[in-house]
Design a protein around this motif. Structure first.
Motif, PDB file in Angstrom:
ATOM      1  N   ARG A   1       0.862  -1.174   0.198  1.00 13.35           N
ATOM      2  CA  ARG A   1       0.059  -0.179  -0.132  1.00 13.35           C
ATOM      3  C   ARG A   1       0.914   1.299   0.059  1.00 13.35           C
ATOM      4  O   ARG A   1       0.593   2.263  -0.823  1.00 13.35           O
ATOM      5  CB  ARG A   1      -0.977   0.109   1.380  1.00 13.35           C
ATOM      6  N   ASP A   2       1.954   1.213   0.783  1.00 12.28           N
ATOM      7  CA  ASP A   2       2.921   2.527   0.863  1.00 12.28           C
ATOM      8  C   ASP A   2       3.594   2.626  -0.475  1.00 12.28           C
ATOM      9  O   ASP A   2       3.760   3.857  -0.781  1.00 12.28           O
ATOM     10  CB  ASP A   2       3.953   2.076   1.984  1.00 12.28           C
ATOM     11  N   ALA A   3       3.878   1.460  -1.055  1.00  9.94           N
ATOM     12  CA  ALA A   3       4.670   1.691  -2.428  1.00  9.94           C
ATOM     13  C   ALA A   3       3.744   1.948  -3.437  1.00  9.94           C
ATOM     14  O   ALA A   3       4.229   2.020  -4.611  1.00  9.94           O
ATOM     15  CB  ALA A   3       5.386   0.172  -2.889  1.00  9.94           C
ATOM     16  N   GLY A   4       2.401   2.153  -3.244  1.00 10.47           N
ATOM     17  CA  GLY A   4       1.295   2.459  -4.432  1.00 10.47           C
ATOM     18  C   GLY A   4       0.926   1.384  -5.110  1.00 10.47           C
ATOM     19  O   GLY A   4       0.332   1.657  -6.322  1.00 10.47           O
ATOM     20  N   LYS A   5       1.045  -0.008  -4.682  1.00 12.45           N
ATOM     21  CA  LYS A   5       0.891  -1.201  -5.613  1.00 12.45           C
ATOM     22  C   LYS A   5      -0.484  -1.831  -5.106  1.00 12.45           C
ATOM     23  O   LYS A   5      -0.843  -2.659  -5.853  1.00 12.45           O
ATOM     24  CB  LYS A   5       2.040  -2.273  -5.413  1.00 12.45           C
ATOM     25  N   TYR A   6      -0.907  -1.287  -4.143  1.00 10.98           N
ATOM     26  CA  TYR A   6      -2.184  -1.713  -3.469  1.00 10.98           C
ATOM     27  C   TYR A   6      -3.093  -0.895  -4.165  1.00 10.98           C
ATOM     28  O   TYR A   6      -3.325   0.482  -3.789  1.00 10.98           O
ATOM     29  CB  TYR A   6      -2.242  -1.908  -2.141  1.00 10.98           C
ATOM     30  N   ARG A   7      -4.253  -1.449  -4.925  1.00 11.84           N
ATOM     31  CA  ARG A   7      -5.165  -0.439  -5.510  1.00 11.84           C
ATOM     32  C   ARG A   7      -6.546  -0.821  -5.447  1.00 11.84           C
ATOM     33  O   ARG A   7      -7.068  -2.081  -5.205  1.00 11.84           O
ATOM     34  CB  ARG A   7      -4.749  -0.462  -7.099  1.00 11.84           C
ATOM     35  N   LEU A   8      -7.601  -0.025  -5.823  1.00 11.69           N
ATOM     36  CA  LEU A   8      -8.897  -0.244  -5.883  1.00 11.69           C
ATOM     37  C   LEU A   8      -9.479  -0.290  -7.196  1.00 11.69           C
ATOM     38  O   LEU A   8      -8.879   0.518  -8.148  1.00 11.69           O
ATOM     39  CB  LEU A   8      -9.614   0.847  -5.148  1.00 11.69           C
ATOM     40  N   GLU A   9     -10.114  -1.361  -7.499  1.00  9.87           N
ATOM     41  CA  GLU A   9     -10.727  -1.543  -8.908  1.00  9.87           C
ATOM     42  C   GLU A   9     -12.096  -1.755  -8.998  1.00  9.87           C
ATOM     43  O   GLU A   9     -12.555  -2.288  -7.908  1.00  9.87           O
ATOM     44  CB  GLU A   9     -10.079  -2.951  -9.408  1.00  9.87           C
ATOM     45  N   GLY A  10     -12.726  -1.281  -9.956  1.00 12.73           N
ATOM     46  CA  GLY A  10     -14.190  -1.163 -10.116  1.00 12.73           C
ATOM     47  C   GLY A  10     -14.709  -2.510 -10.924  1.00 12.73           C
ATOM     48  O   GLY A  10     -13.982  -3.330 -11.071  1.00 12.73           O
ATOM     49  N   LYS A  11     -15.886  -2.253 -11.371  1.00 14.58           N
ATOM     50  CA  LYS A  11     -16.681  -3.408 -11.998  1.00 14.58           C
ATOM     51  C   LYS A  11     -16.311  -3.849 -13.184  1.00 14.58           C
ATOM     52  O   LYS A  11     -16.261  -4.780 -13.791  1.00 14.58           O
ATOM     53  CB  LYS A  11     -18.168  -2.873 -12.178  1.00 14.58           C
ATOM     54  N   ASP A  12     -15.329  -2.859 -14.114  1.00 10.89           N
ATOM     55  CA  ASP A  12     -14.984  -3.114 -15.437  1.00 10.89           C
ATOM     56  C   ASP A  12     -13.484  -4.063 -15.276  1.00 10.89           C
ATOM     57  O   ASP A  12     -13.054  -4.152 -16.141  1.00 10.89           O
ATOM     58  CB  ASP A  12     -14.929  -2.156 -16.051  1.00 10.89           C
ATOM     59  N   TYR A  13     -12.952  -3.911 -14.078  1.00  6.41           N
ATOM     60  CA  TYR A  13     -11.675  -4.717 -14.074  1.00  6.41           C
ATOM     61  C   TYR A  13     -11.454  -6.026 -14.465  1.00  6.41           C
ATOM     62  O   TYR A  13     -12.428  -6.845 -13.953  1.00  6.41           O
ATOM     63  CB  TYR A  13     -10.922  -4.267 -12.721  1.00  6.41           C
ATOM     64  N   LEU A  14     -10.789  -6.458 -15.335  1.00  8.80           N
ATOM     65  CA  LEU A  14     -10.492  -7.889 -15.661  1.00  8.80           C
ATOM     66  C   LEU A  14      -9.568  -8.482 -14.653  1.00  8.80           C
ATOM     67  O   LEU A  14      -8.140  -8.239 -14.791  1.00  8.80           O
ATOM     68  CB  LEU A  14     -10.247  -8.107 -17.154  1.00  8.80           C
ATOM     69  N   PHE A  15      -9.802  -9.423 -13.886  1.00  2.00           N
ATOM     70  CA  PHE A  15      -8.883 -10.205 -12.963  1.00  2.00           C
ATOM     71  C   PHE A  15      -7.757 -10.556 -13.808  1.00  2.00           C
ATOM     72  O   PHE A  15      -7.959 -11.158 -14.812  1.00  2.00           O
ATOM     73  CB  PHE A  15      -9.617 -11.043 -12.205  1.00  2.00           C
ATOM     74  N   GLN A  16      -6.568 -10.745 -13.325  1.00  2.00           N
ATOM     75  CA  GLN A  16      -5.459 -11.269 -13.629  1.00  2.00           C
ATOM     76  C   GLN A  16      -4.917 -12.424 -12.923  1.00  2.00           C
ATOM     77  O   GLN A  16      -4.992 -12.507 -11.439  1.00  2.00           O
ATOM     78  CB  GLN A  16      -4.365 -10.146 -13.817  1.00  2.00           C
ATOM     79  N   ASP A  17      -4.307 -13.487 -13.475  1.00  2.00           N
ATOM     80  CA  ASP A  17      -3.725 -14.678 -12.703  1.00  2.00           C
ATOM     81  C   ASP A  17      -2.699 -13.987 -11.750  1.00  2.00           C
ATOM     82  O   ASP A  17      -1.918 -13.266 -12.013  1.00  2.00           O
ATOM     83  CB  ASP A  17      -3.173 -15.648 -13.773  1.00  2.00           C
ATOM     84  N   GLY A  18      -3.036 -14.595 -10.355  1.00  5.10           N
ATOM     85  CA  GLY A  18      -1.963 -14.192  -9.624  1.00  5.10           C
ATOM     86  C   GLY A  18      -2.375 -13.089  -8.640  1.00  5.10           C
ATOM     87  O   GLY A  18      -1.727 -12.451  -7.650  1.00  5.10           O
ATOM     88  N   ASP A  19      -3.633 -12.229  -9.067  1.00  5.82           N
ATOM     89  CA  ASP A  19      -4.015 -11.400  -8.260  1.00  5.82           C
ATOM     90  C   ASP A  19      -4.611 -11.566  -6.657  1.00  5.82           C
ATOM     91  O   ASP A  19      -4.919 -12.676  -6.762  1.00  5.82           O
ATOM     92  CB  ASP A  19      -5.375 -10.524  -8.722  1.00  5.82           C
ATOM     93  N   VAL A  20      -4.120 -10.801  -5.892  1.00 11.70           N
ATOM     94  CA  VAL A  20      -4.546 -11.022  -4.311  1.00 11.70           C
ATOM     95  C   VAL A  20      -5.593 -10.096  -4.136  1.00 11.70           C
ATOM     96  O   VAL A  20      -5.418  -9.000  -4.197  1.00 11.70           O
ATOM     97  CB  VAL A  20      -3.285 -11.074  -3.574  1.00 11.70           C
ATOM     98  N   ALA A  21      -6.651 -10.469  -3.751  1.00  9.80           N
ATOM     99  CA  ALA A  21      -7.798  -9.578  -3.646  1.00  9.80           C
ATOM    100  C   ALA A  21      -8.495  -9.663  -2.230  1.00  9.80           C
ATOM    101  O   ALA A  21      -8.535 -10.517  -1.478  1.00  9.80           O
ATOM    102  CB  ALA A  21      -8.882  -9.904  -4.768  1.00  9.80           C
ATOM    103  N   LEU A  22      -9.362  -8.642  -2.078  1.00  7.85           N
ATOM    104  CA  LEU A  22      -9.963  -8.434  -0.695  1.00  7.85           C
ATOM    105  C   LEU A  22     -11.469  -7.608  -1.528  1.00  7.85           C
ATOM    106  O   LEU A  22     -11.134  -6.554  -1.898  1.00  7.85           O
ATOM    107  CB  LEU A  22      -9.704  -7.602   0.192  1.00  7.85           C
TER     108      LEU A  22
END
Length: 367
Positions: free
Chosen positions: A341-362
Motif C-alpha cells: 500500500r505504501d509503495a502504491g501497488k495496492y489499488r482499488l478496482e471497479g466493476k470493469d476490471y478484468l482479473f489477472q492470474d496471481g491477483d491477491v484480492a479483498l
C-alpha cells in the motif's frame, strides 16, 4: 467444477495416470482392453508454489489450493463411432467433459499388450482423432437436417446454423477436426452449441518409461508426437511416466523428491499435467490471504471483478462495490500488504476490471 477427460487407446496408461493424479486406487489398471467401463471421477488439487509464499506473509496454517476434476474414460478403439468396443458409450463420456487429456504410449514393453500390435503414438493419435471426427460428422448431419426443416418458417437462428453446419461438415469430411475450422468471433458461441467432440481443447500426455524421464527428447516416440502436434494441432504436450507417478503416491513428500532427483528430474510430471489441463480449460487463479486462511480461487480468464467476487459467493457479486487488489509478485517482493500500500501497488478496482492470474484480492460489497 470443470472437467478434463483422460482419453486414449486401451493399455496406454490412462487408469494408472488417473490413480496417480488423484492419489487413489479408484481406477482399475490392468493389462487388458476395457478394464475401465464406467468413467472414474476424481478432484485434483492444482500445484501452485505461490501458496507457500502467501502463507508465510499471511502467517496462517490453513492453505486451500484450487482444484479441477479429472475423468478417466475407457479406451477407444478404431470403429468406436460405429459402436466398436462399446464406443458409443465412451464417446458420450467424452462429450460431457470440457477438455481432453490424450494419453499416448511412448514406451516399448513386450509384457504390456498394445491393441494395435506395435507402439506408434502418431498413428494412435490419428485413430482417436478420426473416431471423434466421424462421430462429429454423424452429429452435425443430424443437426443440419433438423435446422433445414426449420428454414420453412423463416427461422433466422436455423439459417445461421445451416450455414455454419454446412461449412463444418465439409471441413470434417476432409479429415480435419472441428477445432481447426476457421470461424468468425461471433460464430464461436454457435459452434460450441453443436457439442463437437473434435472441437475440444487437447493436451497430449506422452507416457514414457522411467529411463526416459531425465531426457525425454531422446525418446523417438516423444519427438514424433511433439512434431506431429506442433504441425497439425497447435496443442501442447507434457511428458509423464504413469508408473513412476503411481509409485510416488505411496511415498511421503521428502522421499518422493529424493526419488525424482535420483531419476534426474526436479518435479513430478503429474504436476505439469495438472497445470497444463488447468490452463487448457481457460482457467486462472486469484488469491485471498489473511490470518484465517490463504485460498486459491479459480476463475475463467476474462472475468470481471464482480464475476470473480461471485466465485466466493453470489452475494459478493450482487453487492459488489470495489476490489482491493495487489499482484502476487509485488506483494511477495514488498513483503506485506502495508508495504504494498505504501509503495502504491495496492489499488482499488471497479466493476470493469478484468482479473489477472496471481491477483491477491479483498472484496468490498454491500449486504
Amino acid at each position: 467444477m470443470l472437467q478434463a477427460g483422460i482419453v486414449g487407446l486401451p493399455n496406454v496408461g490412462k487408469s494408472t495416470l488417473f490413480n496417480a493424479l488423484t492419489r487413489s486406487r479408484k481406477a482399475e489398471a490392468a493389462n487388458y482392453p476395457f478394464c475401465t467401463i464406467e468413467p472414474n471421477v476424481g478432484v485434483v488439487e492444482v500445484p501452485d508454489a505461490r501458496l507457500k509464499e502467501l502463507q508465510r506473509i499471511a502467517g496462517t496454517k490453513v492453505v486451500i489450493p484450487a482444484a479441477i476434476e479429472f475423468v478417466d474414460i475407457a479406451g477407444l478403439v478404431a470403429g468406436a463411432s460405429k459402436g466398436e468396443g462399446l464406443g458409443n458409450k465412451f464417446l458420450a463420456n467424452i462429450r460431457e467433459v470440457d477438455a481432453v487429456v490424450h494419453v499416448v504410449r511412448c514406451f516399448d514393453n513386450d509384457d504390456i499388450v498394445h491393441n494395435m500390435g506395435k507402439v506408434d503414438p502418431v498413428r494412435d493419435i490419428g485413430v482417436i482423432e478420426t473416431e471423434l471426427i466421424l462421430a462429429d460428422i454423424q452429429s452435425a448431419e443430424q443437426q443440419l437436417d433438423r435446422n433445414q426443416k426449420k428454414l420453412k418458417s423463416q427461422d433466422k437462428e436455423a439459417s445461421a446454423n445451416v450455414d455454419l453446419l454446412t461449412r463444418l461438415i465439409a471441413h470434417l469430411n476432409e479429415g480435419r477436426p472441428a477445432s481447426s475450422l476457421q470461424v468468425k468471433d461471433d460464430e464461436r458461441p454457435r459452434l460450441k452449441t453443436f457439442g463437437l467432440l473434435s472441437g475440444k481443447s487437447v493436451l497430449y500426455a506422452c507416457n514414457v518409461a522411467e529411463s526416459d524421464l531425465a531426457d525425454p527428447s531422446a525418446n523417438r516416440h516423444v519427438a514424433a508426437v511433439r512434431a506431429h502436434v506442433a504441425n497439425l494441432h497447435g496443442a501442447g504436450t507434457v511428458v509423464i511416466c504413469a508408473q513412476v507417478e503411481a509409485e510416488l503416491c505411496d511415498l511421503p513428500p521428502e522421499e518422493a523428491a529424493e526419488y525424482l532427483s535420483s531419476l534426474g528430474v526436479k518435479d513430478s510430471g503429474v504436476s505439469d499435467l495438472i497445470r497444463g489441463a488447468y490452463h487448457l480449460l481457460g482457467l486462472a487463479t486469484y488469491f485471498t490471504a489473511g490470518e484465517k486462511e490463504v485460498r486459491a480461487w479459480t476463475f475463467r480468464q476474462g472475468m470481471t471483478a464482480p464475476q470473480c467476487a461471485g466465485v466466493i459467493h453470489t452475494d459478493f457479486e450482487k453487492g459488489f462495490i470495489k476490489a482491493e487488489v495487489v499482484c502476487y509478485e509485488d506483494l511477495v517482493r514488498l513483503g506485506s500488504v502495508a508495504a504494498a500500500r505504501d509503495a502504491g501497488k495496492y489499488r482499488l478496482e471497479g466493476k470493469d476490471y478484468l482479473f489477472q492470474d496471481g491477483d491477491v484480492a479483498l472484496f468490498r460489497f454491500a449486504n
